[in-house]
Design an enzyme around this catalytic site. Structure first.
Site, mmCIF file in Angstrom:
data_model
loop_
_atom_site.group_PDB
_atom_site.id
_atom_site.type_symbol
_atom_site.label_atom_id
_atom_site.label_comp_id
_atom_site.label_asym_id
_atom_site.label_seq_id
_atom_site.Cartn_x
_atom_site.Cartn_y
_atom_site.Cartn_z
ATOM 1 N N ASP A 102 0.918 -1.066 0.053
ATOM 2 C CA ASP A 102 0.066 0.161 -0.085
ATOM 3 C C ASP A 102 1.106 1.202 -0.013
ATOM 4 O O ASP A 102 2.039 1.076 0.364
ATOM 5 C CB ASP A 102 -0.907 -0.006 1.104
ATOM 6 C CG ASP A 102 -1.914 1.094 1.416
ATOM 7 O OD1 ASP A 102 -2.151 1.663 0.202
ATOM 8 O OD2 ASP A 102 -2.142 1.448 2.447
ATOM 9 N N ASP A 160 -1.848 -0.670 5.795
ATOM 10 C CA ASP A 160 -1.886 -0.135 7.420
ATOM 11 C C ASP A 160 -3.274 -0.338 7.629
ATOM 12 O O ASP A 160 -3.698 -0.120 8.736
ATOM 13 C CB ASP A 160 -1.478 1.330 7.337
ATOM 14 C CG ASP A 160 -2.670 2.127 6.515
ATOM 15 O OD1 ASP A 160 -3.377 2.925 7.063
ATOM 16 O OD2 ASP A 160 -2.583 2.041 5.236
ATOM 17 N N ASP A 162 -0.013 5.004 1.387
ATOM 18 C CA ASP A 162 -0.332 5.955 2.348
ATOM 19 C C ASP A 162 -0.329 5.013 3.634
ATOM 20 O O ASP A 162 -0.873 4.134 3.784
ATOM 21 C CB ASP A 162 -1.842 6.722 2.152
ATOM 22 C CG ASP A 162 -2.032 7.479 0.991
ATOM 23 O OD1 ASP A 162 -1.032 8.293 0.834
ATOM 24 O OD2 ASP A 162 -2.942 7.249 0.204
#
Length: 461
Positions: A27, A305, A29
């Protein structure tokens, strides 16, 4: 074995042999790109306030609210119908709770939530899965406080929905991301170790994929800021395939089509046929990616996250290996290491307390059986005094052990002395977890990650 600082370690729930992993997906961000959380969320908070006043005609007084970056932690449950904030254990029992920003005392908590676990599948509950929700949660709590004073029965659900809509609009519109792009030094934290870790893994034969929900233009700008000061070429050359606007978790569940992205203009074109290494795409789906490159799901590791979008859904639908970034652990794990001796003392004193309780219970049994002659009242009083003294000592030690954690809610991975629901999800669905992608820098691309033997209640301590 290398001596790795505790905050840089990777923690293992399920054995993972990196020698078997062919493709590592990331991922962006809060994974490859590290945000300055207080700054980013403070900006988000200010934008939501402005939207509530301008677009939803909220009182201008709310402009005086001040963002508290500590009030919301990952894993909290927001009851949107009552305005309550709940920290629950792995079974859904509430262990700490507040109404708005006012916390319930022990008796109030027991009265409201003491008997039953809560059904978290109920739509009234909004669960904080990501650090992107700090501003939203903090502002909603403050609005609960505000409208409790102004109205007899505030419509908490409507207030929450208004805040949520403003947050979603803030992420979609230019004001928030535009400010990040204009002032990256304020919001982004470049880390050479992340770049070096990716380069190392690529050097030793691992294919690397960036799979993000952010659009191409934003991704290109923030990745450029975080990566290109450490390399002599474009950040895109580090990755073997890039997928933007992936629409996770739909990317893992559905059969959306891929579109081709022109790296020079960011323009999209229809795409048919085979995916190509070094290509840049938008949308798409995981199943097509696997078949196209002839990679088995067990040979792919994905790190993100978002516990739901990057880990739970993925694990339940396609069976990729999973890794979770829990940024909070960078601060929490060193505290746990530092307080080990305190926890040993607590455990020792708890054993002593149990021993004294057993003696005390023996006296109670004798009284119940009317065997008063065998009850040494003085001895019993002494034991009760010792237990009260132990309780005070334990209270002080527990307070000492919690210093440094979140001042409102404590550890992210625990609810009091129990495993939090968030930690239970991490344990069940994340093969590995860590405080940041930079932690990969300290490990071999062929590392055999082995899980520890877990103690059960009946195991010898």
């Amino acid at each position: 074995m290398k001596n790795i600082d505790i905050k840089n370690k990777i923690f293992v729930n399920r054995t993972l042999n990196m020698n078997n992993i062919k493709l590592i997906g990331f991922d962006m961000d809060y994974t490859l790109v590290t945000y300055n959380v207080p700054e980013f969320e403070a900006k988000t908070y200010a934008i939501i306030k402005k939207k509530l006043i301008n677009d939803y005609l909220y009182p201008k007084e709310i402009n005086d609210f001040v963002f508290d970056p500590n009030f919301i932690i990952r894993g909290l449950v927001i009851d949107t119908e009552t305005g309550n904030f709940l920290k629950v254990n792995r079974y859904g029992f509430v262990r700490t709770a507040s109404h708005g920003t006012s916390f319930f005392n022990f008796e109030e908590l027991k009265s409201k939530y003491g008997v039953y676990s809560i059904d978290l599948t109920d739509s009234r509950y909004n669960i904080v899965h990501t650090l992107f929700s700090k501003a939203e949660g903090c502002l909603f709590a403050q609005l609960v406080d505000y409208f409790d004073k102004k109205e007899h029965s505030p419509k908490y659900k409507k207030i929450f929905d208004d805040v949520k809509r403003c947050l979603n609009n803030a992420h979609m519109e230019q004001e928030l991301k535009g400010d990040v792009v204009s002032h990256p030094e304020k919001y982004l934290i470049p880390d050479r170790r992340i770049v070096d870790a990716l380069i190392k893994f690529k050097k030793f034969g691992k294919k690397l994929a960036l799979i993000t929900n952010s659009d191409y233009n934003y991704s290109n700008k923030v990745m450029n800021y975080c990566f290109e000061k450490f390399i002599n070429s474009s950040w895109q050359k580090i990755f073997d395939i890039i997928v933007v606007a992936a629409n996770k978790p739909s990317f893992f569940k559905d059969s959306n089509m891929f579109l081709k992205v022109d790296p020079k203009t960011g323009l999209l074109s229809n795409f048919y046929g085979s995916l190509e290494w070094n290509g840049i795409y938008q949308g798409g789906n995981a199943n097509y990616l696997e078949k196209n490159f002839n990679i088995d799901p067990s040979e792919i590791l994905y790190l993100g996250d978002h516990i739901l979008g990057d880990v739970v859904t993925l694990k339940e639908t396609i069976g990729w290996r999973t890794g979770l970034v829990v940024q909070e652990l960078e601060e929490e794990v060193p505290i746990l290491e530092k307080t080990q001796e305190i926890h040993k003392i607590i455990a020792k004193k708890m054993l002593e307390k149990e021993r004294l309780e057993d003696i005390s219970l023996g006296y109670r049994e004798k009284l119940w059986l009317k065997d008063n002659a065998k009850v040494n009242r003085q001895k019993w009083d002494e034991i009760k005094e010792k237990m009260m003294k132990l309780d005070e000592e334990l209270r002080d030690l527990i307070t000492q052990s919690q210093q440094g954690f979140n001042p409102y809610w404590g550890e992210v991975m625990r609810a009091g002395n129990e495993v939090s629901r968030f930690a239970a999800l991490v344990e069940r669905y994340a093969c590995i977890y860590m405080s940041g992608i930079a932690n990969l820098y300290y490990y071999s691309p062929y590392k055999y990650f082995r899980s520890q033997r877990r103690l059960l209640a009946h195991d010898p301590k």
